[in-house]
Each structure stands twice: as structure tokens, then as C-alpha cells.
Scaffold this motif. Structure first.
Motif, short mmCIF file in Angstrom:
data_model
loop_
_atom_site.label_atom_id
_atom_site.label_comp_id
_atom_site.label_asym_id
_atom_site.label_seq_id
_atom_site.Cartn_x
_atom_site.Cartn_y
_atom_site.Cartn_z
N ALA A 264 -4.50 9.83 2.23
CA ALA A 264 -3.71 8.92 3.06
C ALA A 264 -4.43 8.61 4.36
O ALA A 264 -4.42 7.47 4.84
CB ALA A 264 -2.33 9.52 3.34
N SER B 196 -3.03 5.20 5.72
CA SER B 196 -1.63 5.08 5.32
C SER B 196 -0.84 6.35 5.61
O SER B 196 0.22 6.56 5.04
CB SER B 196 -1.55 4.73 3.83
OG SER B 196 -2.15 5.74 3.04
N GLN C 51 0.83 -1.19 0.00
CA GLN C 51 0.00 0.00 0.00
C GLN C 51 0.88 1.25 0.00
O GLN C 51 1.92 1.29 0.63
CB GLN C 51 -0.88 -0.02 1.25
CG GLN C 51 -1.79 1.17 1.37
CD GLN C 51 -2.63 1.10 2.63
OE1 GLN C 51 -2.51 0.20 3.43
NE2 GLN C 51 -3.49 2.07 2.80
N GLU C 52 0.43 2.29 -0.72
CA GLU C 52 1.14 3.56 -0.69
C GLU C 52 1.07 4.15 0.70
O GLU C 52 0.05 4.05 1.38
CB GLU C 52 0.51 4.55 -1.67
CG GLU C 52 1.02 4.43 -3.06
CD GLU C 52 0.59 5.60 -3.94
OE1 GLU C 52 0.19 6.66 -3.42
OE2 GLU C 52 0.65 5.43 -5.15
N LYS C 53 2.18 4.78 1.13
CA LYS C 53 2.22 5.43 2.43
C LYS C 53 2.66 6.87 2.25
O LYS C 53 3.48 7.17 1.38
CB LYS C 53 3.22 4.74 3.36
CG LYS C 53 2.82 3.36 3.77
CD LYS C 53 3.86 2.75 4.67
CE LYS C 53 3.53 1.29 4.91
NZ LYS C 53 4.63 0.60 5.55
N ILE D 71 1.43 8.42 8.15
CA ILE D 71 2.30 8.22 9.31
C ILE D 71 2.98 9.55 9.60
O ILE D 71 3.73 10.06 8.76
CB ILE D 71 3.37 7.14 9.04
CG1 ILE D 71 2.73 5.83 8.62
CG2 ILE D 71 4.27 6.96 10.25
CD1 ILE D 71 3.71 4.84 8.02
N THR E 235 6.35 4.79 -0.79
CA THR E 235 6.41 5.63 0.40
C THR E 235 6.97 7.00 0.01
O THR E 235 8.07 7.10 -0.53
CB THR E 235 7.30 5.01 1.49
OG1 THR E 235 6.78 3.72 1.82
CG2 THR E 235 7.33 5.87 2.74
#
Length: 149
Positions: A40, A45, A3-5, A47, A112
Motif C-alpha cells: 500500500a 494507497s 485503486q485499492e486502499k 491511509i 478499501t
């Protein structure tokens, strides 16, 4: 499939974030930044990371700087970034154990990306002798996105 972060940091980038390779650095408008952050957050996703231990007693000024920038992001850009976003809850036996999401542990990779939020400060009139209370200048907030090529 990974998954894209989206990793979000205030002010700082660490060499540990950059593995060998080529990167793209672009400045985003506040609207573009909001769209990326909202997407996001919806996909769980996002952070938020810090190079400072915001829970440490000797890092109170870093904690206050983070709070001030969170406040400006919420009130001027409608970005719901809050202090809780920078903490992880590693509960053990139902007891909450909070820690900071460390900046140094993330790397920019295929999926990422790192968004760095920067700003400038002003020093309004002193309210009390020898009390310095810097404030974020909302018009100075910038959003930088770094991604792997």
C-alpha cells in the motif's frame, strides 16, 4: 478504475466505517501485515487514521500512545509507520496546515480495507513517584483486517 486502499487504525473501529453489508474479519501475521502495508505504501494507497485529534493539547496521552506503538512497529516488526502518516498537510499559501486523518471519514468498501493494530501494555517499575509509563508489550501486537465480502 478505483485503486485499492489500505486504511490503518490503532486500536479502534467506528460504526461509520461499516456501511450496511457483510464483512470478513481476519487476523494477520506480522509478516502478512508488513506485506500489505509495504504494498500500500509503494502504491501511495496507505491511509493512517485516528479517532483522536492527536494535535489537540488535551490529547497528549493519545499522542504518546500512538508514538509508542509506532516505535514498537518500527523496531520489532520493521514496519515504517510514523506519526507523520496520521497527518494530512493542507497547505494554503505555502503555510503548512496539518490535520489528523479522521477514522470516522473512511468506509470499508470493495477496494478499501481496514487494518486495526491492537496491543497490550505493561507497567514497568516506576521511575519517579506517581509517574505511570505504560509500555507496549511487543508480543501482544495483533493485526486485524476487515474487508467487505
Amino acid at each position: 478504475m478505483t485503486q485499492e486502499k489500505l486504511v490503518l487504525s490503532f486500536w479502534k473501529l467506528s460504526l461509520e466505517n461499516l456501511p450496511m453489508g457483510q464483512f470478513i474479519h481476519q487476523r494477520l501475521s506480522p509478516v502478512e501485515a508488513k506485506l500489505l502495508i509495504d504494498k500500500a505504501r509503494q502504491s501511495h494507497s496507505l491511509i493512517c487514521v485516528s479517532s483522536d485529534d492527536l494535535l489537540a493539547p488535551h490529547k497528549q496521552s493519545s499522542l504518546e500512545n500512538h508514538r509508542e506503538l509506532c516505535r514498537v512497529l518500527q523496531t520489532h516488526f520493521e514496519l515504517p509507520i510514523a506519526m507523520q502518516d496520521f497527518f494530512s498537510n493542507n497547505s494554503v499559501d505555502r503555510e503548512a496546515l496539518f490535520s489528523i486523518n479522521p477514522l470516522e471519514l473512511v468506509q470499508i468498501e470493495d477496494k478499501t480495507r481496514l487494518m486495526i493494530v491492537t496491543c497490550s501494555y505493561s507497567l514497568p517499575e516506576l521511575k519517579a513517584p506517581k509517574t505511570l509509563e505504560f509500555q507496549v508489550i511487543p508480543d501482544s501486537v495483533e493485526f486485524h483486517l476487515i474487508a467487505a465480502c
